[in-house]
Design a protein around this motif. Sequence first.
Motif, PDB file in Angstrom:
ATOM      1  N   GLU C  19      66.508 127.546 124.699  1.00 21.47           N
ATOM      2  CA  GLU C  19      66.006 126.071 125.145  1.00 21.47           C
ATOM      3  C   GLU C  19      64.825 125.820 125.577  1.00 21.47           C
ATOM      4  O   GLU C  19      64.015 125.118 125.326  1.00 21.47           O
ATOM      5  N   LYS C  20      64.341 127.087 126.378  1.00 24.18           N
ATOM      6  CA  LYS C  20      63.007 127.119 126.821  1.00 24.18           C
ATOM      7  C   LYS C  20      61.933 127.126 125.694  1.00 24.18           C
ATOM      8  O   LYS C  20      60.980 126.278 125.813  1.00 24.18           O
ATOM      9  N   ILE C  21      61.988 128.001 124.960  1.00 23.95           N
ATOM     10  CA  ILE C  21      60.937 128.393 124.062  1.00 23.95           C
ATOM     11  C   ILE C  21      60.852 127.151 122.862  1.00 23.95           C
ATOM     12  O   ILE C  21      59.871 126.733 122.564  1.00 23.95           O
ATOM     13  N   PHE C  22      62.227 126.847 122.669  1.00 22.57           N
ATOM     14  CA  PHE C  22      62.228 125.542 121.426  1.00 22.57           C
ATOM     15  C   PHE C  22      61.434 124.336 122.286  1.00 22.57           C
ATOM     16  O   PHE C  22      60.729 123.778 121.748  1.00 22.57           O
ATOM     17  N   ALA C  23      61.563 124.199 123.611  1.00 24.06           N
ATOM     18  CA  ALA C  23      61.175 122.927 124.218  1.00 24.06           C
ATOM     19  C   ALA C  23      59.649 123.171 124.203  1.00 24.06           C
ATOM     20  O   ALA C  23      58.774 122.322 124.106  1.00 24.06           O
ATOM     21  N   ARG C  24      59.084 124.357 124.634  1.00 28.27           N
ATOM     22  CA  ARG C  24      57.936 124.597 124.595  1.00 28.27           C
ATOM     23  C   ARG C  24      57.037 124.602 123.182  1.00 28.27           C
ATOM     24  O   ARG C  24      55.905 124.048 122.945  1.00 28.27           O
ATOM     25  N   ASP C  25      57.487 125.291 122.200  1.00 22.93           N
ATOM     26  CA  ASP C  25      56.596 125.404 121.012  1.00 22.93           C
ATOM     27  C   ASP C  25      57.438 124.770 119.830  1.00 22.93           C
ATOM     28  O   ASP C  25      56.436 124.406 118.867  1.00 22.93           O
ATOM     29  N   GLY C  26      58.466 123.956 120.044  1.00 21.35           N
ATOM     30  CA  GLY C  26      58.819 123.367 118.862  1.00 21.35           C
ATOM     31  C   GLY C  26      59.841 124.154 118.009  1.00 21.35           C
ATOM     32  O   GLY C  26      60.012 125.455 117.961  1.00 21.35           O
ATOM     33  N   PHE C  27      60.769 123.640 117.205  1.00 18.74           N
ATOM     34  CA  PHE C  27      61.750 124.363 116.415  1.00 18.74           C
ATOM     35  C   PHE C  27      61.011 125.041 115.510  1.00 18.74           C
ATOM     36  O   PHE C  27      61.385 126.539 115.263  1.00 18.74           O
ATOM     37  N   GLU C  28      59.942 124.671 114.535  1.00 21.96           N
ATOM     38  CA  GLU C  28      59.601 125.436 113.593  1.00 21.96           C
ATOM     39  C   GLU C  28      58.462 126.576 114.153  1.00 21.96           C
ATOM     40  O   GLU C  28      58.513 127.573 113.516  1.00 21.96           O
ATOM     41  N   ALA C  29      57.759 126.127 114.969  1.00 25.72           N
ATOM     42  CA  ALA C  29      56.706 127.108 115.595  1.00 25.72           C
ATOM     43  C   ALA C  29      57.385 128.082 116.495  1.00 25.72           C
ATOM     44  O   ALA C  29      56.752 129.124 116.899  1.00 25.72           O
ATOM     45  N   ALA C  30      58.883 127.835 116.986  1.00 23.37           N
ATOM     46  CA  ALA C  30      59.181 128.790 117.966  1.00 23.37           C
ATOM     47  C   ALA C  30      59.476 130.259 117.330  1.00 23.37           C
ATOM     48  O   ALA C  30      59.972 130.215 116.004  1.00 23.37           O
ATOM     49  N   ARG C  31      59.316 131.306 117.941  1.00 23.80           N
ATOM     50  CA  ARG C  31      59.326 132.622 117.462  1.00 23.80           C
ATOM     51  C   ARG C  31      60.628 133.456 117.848  1.00 23.80           C
ATOM     52  O   ARG C  31      60.805 133.331 118.960  1.00 23.80           O
TER      53      ARG C  31
END
Lengths: 204, 204, 204, 204
Positions: C19-31
Amino acid sequence: MRQTERTQATRAALIASAEKIFARDGFEAARIEDIAMDAGRTRGAFYANFEGKAEIFIALKRITFQRLRSEVSALLANVEGKEARERLAALHLLEQLQDSKSLLLQLEFKLFAIRHPEMRAELAKGHLDAMMPDEMEELPEEFRFDESAPLEQPRRGLAIEALLEGFAVAALFSPEVMDRGVLAQIIPPLASILFGDRLRASRS
Amino acid sequence: MRQTERTQATRAALIASAEKIFARDGFEAARIEDIAMDAGRTRGAFYANFEGKAEIFIALKRITFQRLRSEVSALLANVEGKEARERLAALHLLEQLQDSKSLLLQLEFKLFAIRHPEMRAELAKGHLDAMMPDEMEELPEEFRFDESAPLEQPRRGLAIEALLEGFAVAALFSPEVMDRGVLAQIIPPLASILFGDRLRASRS
Amino acid sequence: MRQTERTQATRAALIASAEKIFARDGFEAARIEDIAMDAGRTRGAFYANFEGKAEIFIALKRITFQRLRSEVSALLANVEGKEARERLAALHLLEQLQDSKSLLLQLEFKLFAIRHPEMRAELAKGHLDAMMPDEMEELPEEFRFDESAPLEQPRRGLAIEALLEGFAVAALFSPEVMDRGVLAQIIPPLASILFGDRLRASRS
Amino acid sequence: MRQTERTQATRAALIASAEKIFARDGFEAARIEDIAMDAGRTRGAFYANFEGKAEIFIALKRITFQRLRSEVSALLANVEGKEARERLAALHLLEQLQDSKSLLLQLEFKLFAIRHPEMRAELAKGHLDAMMPDEMEELPEEFRFDESAPLEQPRRGLAIEALLEGFAVAALFSPEVMDRGVLAQIIPPLASILFGDRLRASRS
DNA sequence: TATGAATGAGAGTTCATTCAT
DNA sequence: AATGAATGAACTCTCATTCAT
């Protein structure tokens, strides 16, 4: 004692599955998990019984050799005459060509040994031991050392294997070119040399 | 023009490194990165020039075959007499056993193809093409199709390969047992069968 | 039992981090790696628990919907009157605009689905399932299917999402122009149409 | 001058291809190489003309806006009466829903800007500039700032975009639920609010 | 201005192996 | 002895971007 039985059952189940999975996927590509799952066990059980892929393969091969030896013994039980016995033993070896997957597997194991020099000597020793166990006396005559033969054991065994493995690969790689008919034509004269008469003849 | 030169140089460097790395690590274990690094290039450069491992391997094989053919041509340049020429050609092939690493490599490639059925037919075709180029004229006579021979091409080529590969593995796996002396004793009579006389003899 | 707890803890930790990383980076860019690391786990642990990005996203969405539903239930617990209840439910939905990062995320997920047609139908189904669970009873009345309403579920839900997502993007892209005051002015009349009265009025 | 012409042709070809490829693959997934190839150019030509993906996208959008403005101007050329003109302009905007791929693309660009804060302000400015060029006088009346309107430009433009983009995504993500009939039912009343009457009405 | 070979950082994914239970 | 969750190293392949020509 129950523990021991259960352990033995697990080992046996794992080895049986290993034979199947190795033959299907090859030595390198076979996954420990697939072997364990196929045996109805888990990866943990695998590692409780074997050190790794190499060890279970050696165990499997040892069993395979025992099986082969028993088969030949049974086959020759009531056959008289050195020549007849030799012919039968040879035929039985050559029948392995049908089971090209197993030949492939054996080949892959040797390649593995070659690519891992630190294990090679040990693996080769295991292979030869299986082929020439201490209880040599129990071997059918055809497998015994014979000074007059062109190739004594274990050289003859390795040579036959080399022949079979080489052609098994050729047949699986190029079935369009190396079909069964061609193999049936080529292999027998080659094998007969390794079994003696031709080689002796060519020397004279 | 310079661009083309640069591309050719990179391709050549990559193929040269591939030969080295493949021989050292085997086909499966060879890493694209190691090949690229050894050539002083990057992974990206590799993928700009080749589709993958299989493609560079076939490219390498093509070159190896060309090299082999040139050598045989040179060897036979001034030799007269069909029998003498055949003997020389056979000997040269057998000398490949010295280069057991290359034989091993070829074997591993075939295993790879066998284990990847979706590519197998294409890879086998590439192999045969490399062995029998369209420009049949360039082949020394001894490699050409010969209806009267016991094994016509490309069967004879594949059979020779099977023999050499099988014994190369045996020699590398059990050098203590399959030493050069033993090979020198076993291989020639086997090869002579594939080259004609024995097989013909055994038929009559 | 402990094993199960451990698994649950890992899943929960991964979802929280997602939830945190997706919000920060977006779905595509999340690693995947960032998600795993943030959860104090490894990439391997991630793949042991989820098939990939899409799966963890759906798992996350399911939880988010549950959370939303609980909040609305609590909010409406002591409110009487259909109109008052609807107004509160609508207001709560609109409050989501504050959490524009989450809206953005949901939007990116839909874009991902649209750009991967082979997964789209399945992902859309997962989305609708999360929005309309089988246990319809658990939904506050305002979210339930209502034949007399201008937009029945799940259409109303998707339409509200479309509205919120569209304006969330506008607000984040051009905060200078689309500030909170403007949104507060525009959204309510638009939403009231989706919630019934306006649309009904415009029909008559 | 020939140089300039050729450069212009290359730029135009690249932008035309960019529109096509961006619409097909999306902003993130679009590859520079595909754009260059589609235009019959090379990557080098691309980088000679544009700094990167973002720049060509902005250039493309500027052109798209010019096209849109011309279309509306032509459409309204002979129409009298503020109300009739507004209705036509609104209808034309709403027709964009048919071209949901382009809407998607515009949305993705905004997301890109949001995810790259360092560029965001500049990109948003470019977007607004395209929507409200300095030559405001040339804009059809309906696009001009109007103090009595509920939403003055550029707010109204952004709001319309938000609406269209949000529903375009919904329609592409869940075509089974958000079909054209539903869109035709929902969008007009929502849009009419943004175009004035409803919003004004709801205030009174 | 245009070419296109080469770069190189990274992503996703797989699996033999370990280890707490 | 057995479980199976978790580790973490490796590997292949992609692509925006650079740069010598």
